[in-house]
Design a protein around this motif. Sequence first.
Motif, short mmCIF file in Angstrom:
data_model
loop_
_atom_site.label_atom_id
_atom_site.label_comp_id
_atom_site.label_asym_id
_atom_site.label_seq_id
_atom_site.Cartn_x
_atom_site.Cartn_y
_atom_site.Cartn_z
N TYR A 202 40.58 -52.56 -21.88
CA TYR A 202 40.71 -53.91 -21.30
C TYR A 202 39.80 -54.90 -22.03
N ILE A 203 40.34 -56.06 -22.32
CA ILE A 203 39.54 -57.15 -22.90
C ILE A 203 39.60 -58.32 -21.92
N PRO A 204 38.42 -58.84 -21.50
CA PRO A 204 38.44 -59.96 -20.55
C PRO A 204 39.22 -61.15 -21.12
N ARG A 205 39.90 -61.89 -20.22
CA ARG A 205 40.73 -63.00 -20.68
C ARG A 205 39.88 -64.17 -21.19
N THR A 206 38.68 -64.32 -20.63
CA THR A 206 37.81 -65.42 -21.08
C THR A 206 36.40 -64.89 -21.35
N CYS A 207 35.59 -65.74 -21.97
CA CYS A 207 34.22 -65.35 -22.31
C CYS A 207 33.23 -65.59 -21.16
N ALA A 208 33.71 -66.12 -20.04
CA ALA A 208 32.80 -66.39 -18.92
C ALA A 208 32.08 -65.10 -18.51
N ASP A 209 30.75 -65.17 -18.40
CA ASP A 209 29.91 -64.04 -17.99
C ASP A 209 29.97 -62.83 -18.92
N GLN A 210 30.36 -63.04 -20.16
CA GLN A 210 30.42 -61.90 -21.09
C GLN A 210 29.25 -61.92 -22.06
N ASN A 211 28.90 -60.72 -22.57
CA ASN A 211 27.91 -60.62 -23.65
C ASN A 211 28.51 -61.18 -24.94
N ALA A 212 27.65 -61.40 -25.94
CA ALA A 212 28.13 -61.93 -27.22
C ALA A 212 29.12 -60.97 -27.88
N THR A 213 28.92 -59.66 -27.65
CA THR A 213 29.82 -58.66 -28.23
C THR A 213 30.48 -57.86 -27.11
N ILE A 214 31.78 -57.73 -27.19
CA ILE A 214 32.51 -56.92 -26.21
C ILE A 214 33.02 -55.68 -26.93
N PHE A 215 32.69 -54.53 -26.38
CA PHE A 215 33.07 -53.26 -26.98
C PHE A 215 33.87 -52.51 -25.93
N SER A 216 35.10 -52.17 -26.25
CA SER A 216 35.97 -51.56 -25.23
C SER A 216 36.63 -50.31 -25.79
N GLU A 217 36.40 -49.19 -25.13
CA GLU A 217 36.97 -47.92 -25.60
C GLU A 217 38.29 -47.64 -24.90
N TYR A 218 39.17 -46.93 -25.58
CA TYR A 218 40.47 -46.62 -24.97
C TYR A 218 41.07 -45.34 -25.54
N VAL A 219 42.04 -44.83 -24.79
CA VAL A 219 42.94 -43.78 -25.28
C VAL A 219 44.34 -44.29 -25.02
N SER A 220 45.27 -43.99 -25.90
CA SER A 220 46.65 -44.38 -25.63
C SER A 220 47.59 -43.47 -26.39
N GLU A 221 48.88 -43.64 -26.10
CA GLU A 221 49.91 -42.99 -26.92
C GLU A 221 50.29 -43.96 -28.03
N TYR A 222 50.52 -43.43 -29.21
CA TYR A 222 51.11 -44.21 -30.30
C TYR A 222 52.42 -43.56 -30.69
N TRP A 223 53.47 -44.35 -30.71
CA TRP A 223 54.81 -43.87 -31.10
C TRP A 223 55.19 -44.59 -32.39
#
Length: 226
Positions: A202-223
């Motif tokens: 997930y990536i926040p829609r806006t920068c409100a209340d966010q740190n300067a760097t956003i790091f988001s881990e994920y797993v997904s299927e790739y087809w």
Amino acid sequence: MATKWALFIALIQLTVLLCVNAVRDFDRRNDLRAVPPVSESGWSVPLVGNVSCDPSSGSLSRPGVNKTLQVIAIGRGNFNYSCGGDHAPANAPTFVEQYTQLYDAAALVAALPNENSFHAIIPDFLDFDYEMLANSSLECMGSIGTLDNLAVITLFDIDTFMVSPYEWVYPPSNPDFDGLWSHSVSEGFEWEVYRVEMAGGYIPRTCADQNATIFSEYVSEYWFYR
Ligand SMILES: *[C@@H]1O[C@H](CO)[C@@H](O)[C@H](O)[C@H]1NC(C)=O
Ligand SMILES: *[C@@H]1O[C@H](CO)[C@@H](O)[C@H](O)[C@H]1NC(C)=O
Ligand SMILES: *[C@@H]1O[C@H](CO)[C@@H](O)[C@H](O)[C@H]1NC(C)=O
Ligand SMILES: *[C@@H]1O[C@H](CO)[C@@H](O)[C@H](O)[C@H]1NC(C)=O
Ligand SMILES: *[C@@H]1O[C@H](CO)[C@@H](O)[C@H](O)[C@H]1NC(C)=O
């Protein structure tokens, strides 16, 4: 241009190195020769995200009629976004880079009773740390990196190509935790790449209340269709 290609080559060398490292204790390729190609599974990529978010479609478009399913992979990676600099809180975070390792799912596809049982196990891979996944018997078969804001996809022994986003949908559930589902294409629509069944990312829609760097881990299927 020269710089771009030097970077591109460096990136490929780096990804090969990381993956070779990841599978150093496991030589799975001989085992995988006995696994039927995923094109024979009869499975097809899930396309429908959260319909109520976008009533006009809420769905990714299907791959071209003449395309064949080449690869199903489990992707384990991360996105970096930035809210630094002179970002106003109301603005969306800016994409910086992604790095993803791709693990061949062909053996799982052949072993599982149906497609839904495959979708159901994807979130479990998010709980594995990278070391555990690298030590698993899943074969690391490629990677996704970033160059000039485009995704560079390497599928070992198959192809290396760049893709750009074509369309996306909100995930069908957990919109505050799971990232967007996407359909990306290489030049001339040769490759069509679907990132679906996102767990995390997930990536926040806006920068409100966010740190300067956003790091988001994920797993997904790739087809991958070509
Ligand atoms: C699909 O392949 C057939 C046979 O090669 C060709 O005649 C047809 O034009 C192709 N269709 C599309 C949409 O590319
Ligand atoms: C992405 O985030 C990771 C973890 O915070 C960090 O190690 C890496 O340097 C970041 N990459 C960029 C280009 O900022
Ligand atoms: C993965 O393998 C490495 C090298 O054999 C080992 O040091 C590490 O502890 C293993 N990690 C896990 C989570 O088993
Ligand atoms: C789909 O999106 C709508 C609108 O944002 C939201 O209210 C709903 O909870 C979402 N559905 C699911 C299953 O998350
Ligand atoms: C900002 O960074 C701190 C320290 O890494 C972390 O604890 C906090 O959860 C982050 N805030 C957000 C909104 O992600």
